[in-house]
Design a protein around this motif. Structure first.
Motif, mmCIF file in Angstrom:
data_model
loop_
_atom_site.group_PDB
_atom_site.id
_atom_site.type_symbol
_atom_site.label_atom_id
_atom_site.label_comp_id
_atom_site.label_asym_id
_atom_site.label_seq_id
_atom_site.Cartn_x
_atom_site.Cartn_y
_atom_site.Cartn_z
ATOM 1 N N ASP A 167 0.817 -1.210 0.000
ATOM 2 C CA ASP A 167 0.000 0.000 0.000
ATOM 3 C C ASP A 167 0.853 1.263 0.000
ATOM 4 O O ASP A 167 0.363 2.353 -0.284
ATOM 5 C CB ASP A 167 -0.925 0.014 1.226
ATOM 6 C CG ASP A 167 -1.963 -1.098 1.172
ATOM 7 O OD1 ASP A 167 -2.411 -1.422 0.055
ATOM 8 O OD2 ASP A 167 -2.304 -1.656 2.236
ATOM 9 N N ALA B 23 -3.080 -4.640 -10.440
ATOM 10 C CA ALA B 23 -3.838 -4.305 -11.652
ATOM 11 C C ALA B 23 -4.550 -2.964 -11.525
ATOM 12 O O ALA B 23 -4.598 -2.186 -12.487
ATOM 13 C CB ALA B 23 -4.839 -5.415 -11.948
ATOM 14 N N ALA B 24 -5.098 -2.682 -10.342
ATOM 15 C CA ALA B 24 -5.825 -1.425 -10.149
ATOM 16 C C ALA B 24 -4.878 -0.232 -10.136
ATOM 17 O O ALA B 24 -5.183 0.827 -10.694
ATOM 18 C CB ALA B 24 -6.616 -1.485 -8.837
ATOM 19 N N ARG B 25 -3.713 -0.383 -9.536
ATOM 20 C CA ARG B 25 -2.774 0.722 -9.409
ATOM 21 C C ARG B 25 -2.023 0.977 -10.710
ATOM 22 O O ARG B 25 -1.623 2.100 -11.010
ATOM 23 C CB ARG B 25 -1.775 0.438 -8.286
ATOM 24 C CG ARG B 25 -0.897 1.641 -7.925
ATOM 25 C CD ARG B 25 -0.054 1.340 -6.707
ATOM 26 N NE ARG B 25 -0.889 0.954 -5.573
ATOM 27 C CZ ARG B 25 -0.412 0.414 -4.456
ATOM 28 N NH1 ARG B 25 0.894 0.177 -4.334
ATOM 29 N NH2 ARG B 25 -1.228 0.113 -3.473
ATOM 30 N N HIS B 26 -1.818 -0.086 -11.492
ATOM 31 C CA HIS B 26 -1.053 0.041 -12.737
ATOM 32 C C HIS B 26 -1.857 -0.590 -13.876
ATOM 33 O O HIS B 26 -1.566 -1.712 -14.310
ATOM 34 C CB HIS B 26 0.313 -0.637 -12.586
ATOM 35 C CG HIS B 26 1.148 -0.058 -11.489
ATOM 36 N ND1 HIS B 26 1.854 1.114 -11.631
ATOM 37 C CD2 HIS B 26 1.377 -0.498 -10.214
ATOM 38 C CE1 HIS B 26 2.494 1.378 -10.503
ATOM 39 N NE2 HIS B 26 2.228 0.421 -9.633
ATOM 40 N N PRO B 27 -2.861 0.102 -14.378
ATOM 41 C CA PRO B 27 -3.766 -0.467 -15.382
ATOM 42 C C PRO B 27 -3.098 -0.826 -16.705
ATOM 43 O O PRO B 27 -3.675 -1.591 -17.486
ATOM 44 C CB PRO B 27 -4.827 0.630 -15.569
ATOM 45 C CG PRO B 27 -4.186 1.886 -15.070
ATOM 46 C CD PRO B 27 -3.255 1.466 -13.978
ATOM 47 N N HIS C 269 -2.210 -10.124 -4.005
ATOM 48 C CA HIS C 269 -1.998 -8.713 -4.340
ATOM 49 C C HIS C 269 -2.161 -8.417 -5.831
ATOM 50 O O HIS C 269 -1.876 -7.293 -6.260
ATOM 51 C CB HIS C 269 -0.588 -8.295 -3.903
ATOM 52 C CG HIS C 269 -0.312 -8.529 -2.449
ATOM 53 N ND1 HIS C 269 -0.980 -7.872 -1.436
ATOM 54 C CD2 HIS C 269 0.553 -9.395 -1.831
ATOM 55 C CE1 HIS C 269 -0.536 -8.290 -0.266
ATOM 56 N NE2 HIS C 269 0.392 -9.213 -0.470
ATOM 57 N N THR C 270 -2.601 -9.396 -6.624
ATOM 58 C CA THR C 270 -2.722 -9.153 -8.062
ATOM 59 C C THR C 270 -3.786 -8.100 -8.377
ATOM 60 O O THR C 270 -3.606 -7.298 -9.300
ATOM 61 C CB THR C 270 -3.040 -10.462 -8.806
ATOM 62 O OG1 THR C 270 -4.153 -11.122 -8.170
ATOM 63 C CG2 THR C 270 -1.841 -11.401 -8.796
ATOM 64 N N ASP C 271 -4.890 -8.085 -7.624
ATOM 65 C CA ASP C 271 -5.931 -7.085 -7.866
ATOM 66 C C ASP C 271 -5.410 -5.675 -7.594
ATOM 67 O O ASP C 271 -5.721 -4.732 -8.327
ATOM 68 C CB ASP C 271 -7.154 -7.361 -6.989
ATOM 69 C CG ASP C 271 -7.942 -8.582 -7.452
ATOM 70 O OD1 ASP C 271 -7.694 -9.034 -8.597
ATOM 71 O OD2 ASP C 271 -8.768 -9.088 -6.680
ATOM 72 N N VAL C 272 -4.616 -5.540 -6.541
ATOM 73 C CA VAL C 272 -4.052 -4.226 -6.209
ATOM 74 C C VAL C 272 -3.092 -3.776 -7.297
ATOM 75 O O VAL C 272 -3.113 -2.616 -7.723
ATOM 76 C CB VAL C 272 -3.331 -4.283 -4.839
ATOM 77 C CG1 VAL C 272 -2.695 -2.926 -4.522
ATOM 78 C CG2 VAL C 272 -4.294 -4.694 -3.743
#
Length: 314
Positions: free
Chosen positions: A77, A130-134, A125-128
């Motif tokens: 985070d 992907a969301a942070r670095h589209p 942490h894959t969702d994080v």
């Protein structure tokens, strides 16, 4: 790829850093190839997990390394340090091969090295990521991803898989297997294997595949089918497929093909047998079939692979 720089900054986790040092730190007994020179690089003395670590060099050393390894970070985070991101980017621009272990992928993503590329990290942490670095094509279902000069791995044990994969790229299958034997770990798990499987390697004697897999490996020269494996295991083909998927993350045929390719690699490296003989010894049948599967799996034909790994490191 002789020089290996392992990054150590505040917030790094000690397991992945230790894995990198264990794999690249010393050659296994009996292996006569130029081995790696490993350096720990960081801006200052740091706490890595519960330990205090004094780096060998500063982060400005990274652009001079052949390979840069970025271990996991404890807090995804929190943005990684700017000086670390800049140093990793500079290393890649200078021609270094850059690999992240577990959540080290967040550093590579912040440096822009994963934009437009397929990548992975720990499944939690894959969702994080992907969301942070589209712009990153995050794949949550694999152990590691090799993009050539940029590589990423999933968590913990997958870091070991990626490090062994790099040794295999540099020195061939026989040397990587020797490293795995020294560390008492499985010699090879393909990067495309699923991250979250119940038992990547059947370790219990009472596992339904515990007796079957060694039996198959001893008979790779035979034209085995899924029905043959199912009969040997005393179950239906469908039931066998479910057990394989749960235990290895792949199908019986895919697993069997990967074992045949691994055996072909070893024979190409350690014998003078012709491609036709190796095709027979690995159950491929013909040299044409072996060449097709070998090239599709490894990206090079058998003859090229042999020239590379019989004459020394890549």
């Amino acid at each position: 790829m002789r020089s290996v720089a392992v990054v150590a900054t505040e917030g790094m986790l000690h397991f992945e850093l230790s894995v990198a040092c264990e794999v690249f730190g010393s050659a296994p007994a009996g292996v006569d190839v130029p081995w790696y020179d490993v350096e720990i690089c960081g801006s200052a003395a740091v706490r890595v997990g519960r330990f205090r670590l004094e780096p060998d060099h500063g982060l400005d050393r990274l652009p001079h390394a052949d390979t840069v390894l970025v271990p996991a970070r404890a807090d995804v985070d929190e943005d990684p340090p700017v000086e670390l991101v800049d140093a990793v980017r500079a290393a890649h621009e200078a021609g270094a091969r850059v690999a992240s272990l577990c959540t080290g992928a967040f550093v590579l993503a912040a440096a822009g090295l994963l934009d437009g590329r397929r990548a992975t990290t720990h499944w939690a942490h894959t969702d994080v990521l992907a969301a942070r670095h589209p712009r990153v094509q995050v794949d949550p279902d694999v152990l590691y991803v090799d993009n050539g000069s940029v590589l990423t791995s999933a968590g913990k044990a997958a870091a070991m898989d990626l490090c062994l994969h790099l040794v295999r790229r540099d020195h061939g299958s026989a040397v990587a297997n020797a490293v795995a034997r020294r560390l008492v770990v499985p010699p090879h798990r393909a990067g495309g294997q699923a991250q979250f499987v119940a038992a990547p390697v059947p370790a219990r004697d009472d596992h339904p595949l515990a007796a079957l897999l060694p039996w198959v490996i001893e008979r790779l020269d035979q034209p085995l089918t899924v029905d043959d494996l199912a009969r040997r295991a005393g179950m239906s083909s469908r039931h066998l497929g479910r057990h394989f998927r749960a235990a290895t993350g792949t199908t019986p045929l895919q697993w069997l093909l990967s074992q045949r390719i691994r055996r072909a690699q070893e024979l190409l490296e350690t014998t003078d047998s012709g491609v036709e003989a190796i095709a027979e010894a690995t159950g491929m049948g013909t040299a044409t079939t072996l060449r097709r599967h070998f090239n599709h799996t490894l990206g090079v034909p058998p003859d090229t692979y042999r020239r590379t790994f019989r004459s020394g490191p890549a």
